[in-house]
Design a protein around this motif. Structure first.
Motif, PDB file in Angstrom:
ATOM      1  N   ALA A   4     -43.705  -0.966 -13.000  1.00  0.00           N
ATOM      2  CA  ALA A   4     -42.907  -0.528 -14.151  1.00  0.00           C
ATOM      3  C   ALA A   4     -42.026  -1.662 -14.657  1.00  0.00           C
ATOM      4  O   ALA A   4     -41.838  -1.838 -15.873  1.00  0.00           O
ATOM      5  N   LYS A   5     -41.501  -2.453 -13.731  1.00  0.00           N
ATOM      6  CA  LYS A   5     -40.656  -3.583 -14.113  1.00  0.00           C
ATOM      7  C   LYS A   5     -41.464  -4.669 -14.817  1.00  0.00           C
ATOM      8  O   LYS A   5     -41.012  -5.287 -15.787  1.00  0.00           O
ATOM      9  N   LEU A   6     -42.683  -4.904 -14.323  1.00  0.00           N
ATOM     10  CA  LEU A   6     -43.524  -5.953 -14.908  1.00  0.00           C
ATOM     11  C   LEU A   6     -44.151  -5.533 -16.239  1.00  0.00           C
ATOM     12  O   LEU A   6     -44.196  -6.317 -17.191  1.00  0.00           O
ATOM     13  N   LEU A   7     -44.635  -4.291 -16.308  1.00  0.00           N
ATOM     14  CA  LEU A   7     -45.411  -3.836 -17.456  1.00  0.00           C
ATOM     15  C   LEU A   7     -44.617  -2.999 -18.447  1.00  0.00           C
ATOM     16  O   LEU A   7     -45.005  -2.876 -19.612  1.00  0.00           O
ATOM     17  N   GLN A  49     -43.984   2.433 -20.521  1.00  0.00           N
ATOM     18  CA  GLN A  49     -45.054   2.958 -21.366  1.00  0.00           C
ATOM     19  C   GLN A  49     -46.431   2.559 -20.837  1.00  0.00           C
ATOM     20  O   GLN A  49     -47.327   3.396 -20.679  1.00  0.00           O
ATOM     21  N   ALA A  50     -46.591   1.283 -20.540  1.00  0.00           N
ATOM     22  CA  ALA A  50     -47.871   0.805 -20.010  1.00  0.00           C
ATOM     23  C   ALA A  50     -48.168   1.425 -18.650  1.00  0.00           C
ATOM     24  O   ALA A  50     -49.329   1.739 -18.327  1.00  0.00           O
ATOM     25  N   LEU A  51     -47.123   1.624 -17.833  1.00  0.00           N
ATOM     26  CA  LEU A  51     -47.326   2.220 -16.514  1.00  0.00           C
ATOM     27  C   LEU A  51     -47.885   3.634 -16.637  1.00  0.00           C
ATOM     28  O   LEU A  51     -48.858   3.992 -15.958  1.00  0.00           O
ATOM     29  N   PHE A  52     -47.283   4.451 -17.514  1.00  0.00           N
ATOM     30  CA  PHE A  52     -47.724   5.843 -17.633  1.00  0.00           C
ATOM     31  C   PHE A  52     -49.127   5.929 -18.240  1.00  0.00           C
ATOM     32  O   PHE A  52     -49.947   6.734 -17.801  1.00  0.00           O
TER      33      PHE A  52
END
Length: 416
Positions: A379-382, A385-388
């Motif tokens: 979540a920190k890197l991406l 939104q991208a994580l979900f």
């Protein structure tokens, strides 16, 4: 009882009471005690030790075969485990109710940890016997409904000893609140106390190997040698990976958008009720849809719910949208969990039910735990939104393994 007969109300009440009883210790350790310990000034490092109390739930696979093999000739096989183990939890809670909180959270902190470890050891071992009893009691068609009671009952127990206990401690105090928890658990013991296991579920000793040295190896080697079992364990290992990746970051995402503790507590309570409702609905639909269609349909809803969380990024100020998506995601999670557990029950061998289910359940959380541990870093890197979106895509992709198993492997496996 025919394989298509719906289980009686007494059976449903029995299973619901046993799984609710298992949720009580988990809610106490996971939700109530971290808050109470911190309020009494306990160091965060010591509070973190509570996580180690979950070890019996991970290690129970090591002694599960003996729970399947050894039992009481007087009380009944599963009942002979469940009654003394649940009695142990009641006694431990009674002991906690007699001690002053300033002692438990101060000089007697290690006594508190010891009692909690004993509670978790007893509850985890009881879970093996309860799962074995559930597999034997439930006709194949209605195992979805039985697992609705498992998921729903467990969550009700966690709510009672988590949110419920925190609400009671203010007006009633620690001692009376814990005593009420012990009394509640005692009442939940009545259905299994009245259950006539020896008459209703006779043992078939010819199907069970002796409980001698090497039982652990023989038991699991026999399970893994079943046609298609390794392929099925691959499905079990991956079916909930999307959920493991996305769900841990829902609340941190809302915190970053200004949601306070009270608002999150209310959201958690209501979404948990939605999860219970989803589990009940999933169990009823499973009886109509069957294994494959249930896994695909409920798994697709799970993927959609996870991907939908991406819509909440930057929309934390819209509580109606937050509630709608969170309730949908929890309901879908309950439905997909019920479907997976129901098929897992169908893969258990006669007289090996508890340990066979335990191995599958342990497999299910193995990779999911590792993926969940990485969710914060991703979540920190991406970004959230991208994580979900990635979690939703991952959940949908894993449905391909479900199709592969049922269409290419299942013809060599008898799944009711």
């Amino acid at each position: 009882m025919k394989l298509t007969d719906r289980p009686g109300n007494a059976t449903l009440v029995l299973l619901a009471s046993l799984y609710c009883a298992q949720g009580l210790p988990s809610g106490l350790v996971a939700h109530s005690l971290p808050v109470l310990l911190r309020q009494h000034g306990v160091d965060l490092g010591l509070i973190g030790l509570l996580k180690l109390l979950a070890l019996p739930w991970l290690l129970k696979v090591l002694w599960a075969p003996w729970v399947d093999r050894m039992g009481s000739s007087r009380l009944g096989h599963h009942r002979g485990w469940i009654l003394p183990l649940q009695g142990t939890v009641i006694l431990c809670l009674g002991g906690l109710a007699l001690l002053a909180p300033h002692l438990l959270f101060g000089s007697a902190f290690w006594l508190l940890l010891g009692l909690l470890l004993l509670i978790n050891l007893a509850a985890a071992s009881q879970d093996v016997a309860t799962d074995g009893l559930a597999v034997r009691l439930l006709p194949a068609r209605w195992r979805g409904l039985g697992n609705s009671l498992q998921v729903g009952g467990y969550k009700v127990g966690m709510l009672a000893s988590g949110s419920g206990l925190l609400l009671l401690i203010g007006p009633l105090g620690w001692n009376l609140s814990i005593a009420l928890l012990a009394v509640g658990l005692l009442l939940l013991t009545l259905p299994i106390w009245r259950f006539r296991e020896r008459q209703l579920l006779p043992r078939h000793a010819a199907l069970a190997e002796p409980a001698g040295p090497g039982l652990l190896l023989r038991h699991y080697r026999g399970l893994l040698a079943q046609p298609g079992m390794l392929a099925w364990l691959l499905v079990v290992l991956t079916f909930k990976l999307g959920d493991a990746l996305g769900s841990p970051m829902i609340k941190p995402m809302l915190v970053d958008q200004g949601w306070d503790t009270a608002a999150l507590g209310q959201l958690t309570l209501i979404s948990s009720l939605a999860g219970i409702g989803g589990a009940l609905l999933g169990g009823l639909l499973y009886a109509r849809l069957g294994a494959l269609r249930s896994l695909l349909a409920f798994g697709a809803l799970q993927a959609l719910g996870l991907a939908g969380m991406a819509l909440l990024v930057g929309a934390g100020g819209k509580p109606l949208l937050v509630y709608a998506l969170c309730l949908f995601e929890q309901a879908a999670d309950g439905m997909s969990t019920v479907a997976l557990f129901a098929v897992m029950m169908s893969m258990c061998r006669a007289e090996h039910e508890g340990a066979d289910f335990t191995l599958q359940a342990s497999t299910q959380i193995l990779l999911a735990g590792l993926v969940g541990a990485c969710s914060g870093v991703l979540a920190k890197l991406l970004g959230y939104q991208a994580l979900f979106v990635g979690a939703g895509v991952l959940a949908a992709a894993m449905l391909g393994l479900v199709l592969w198993y049922f269409l290419r492997v299942r013809q060599t496996v008898v799944v009711a």
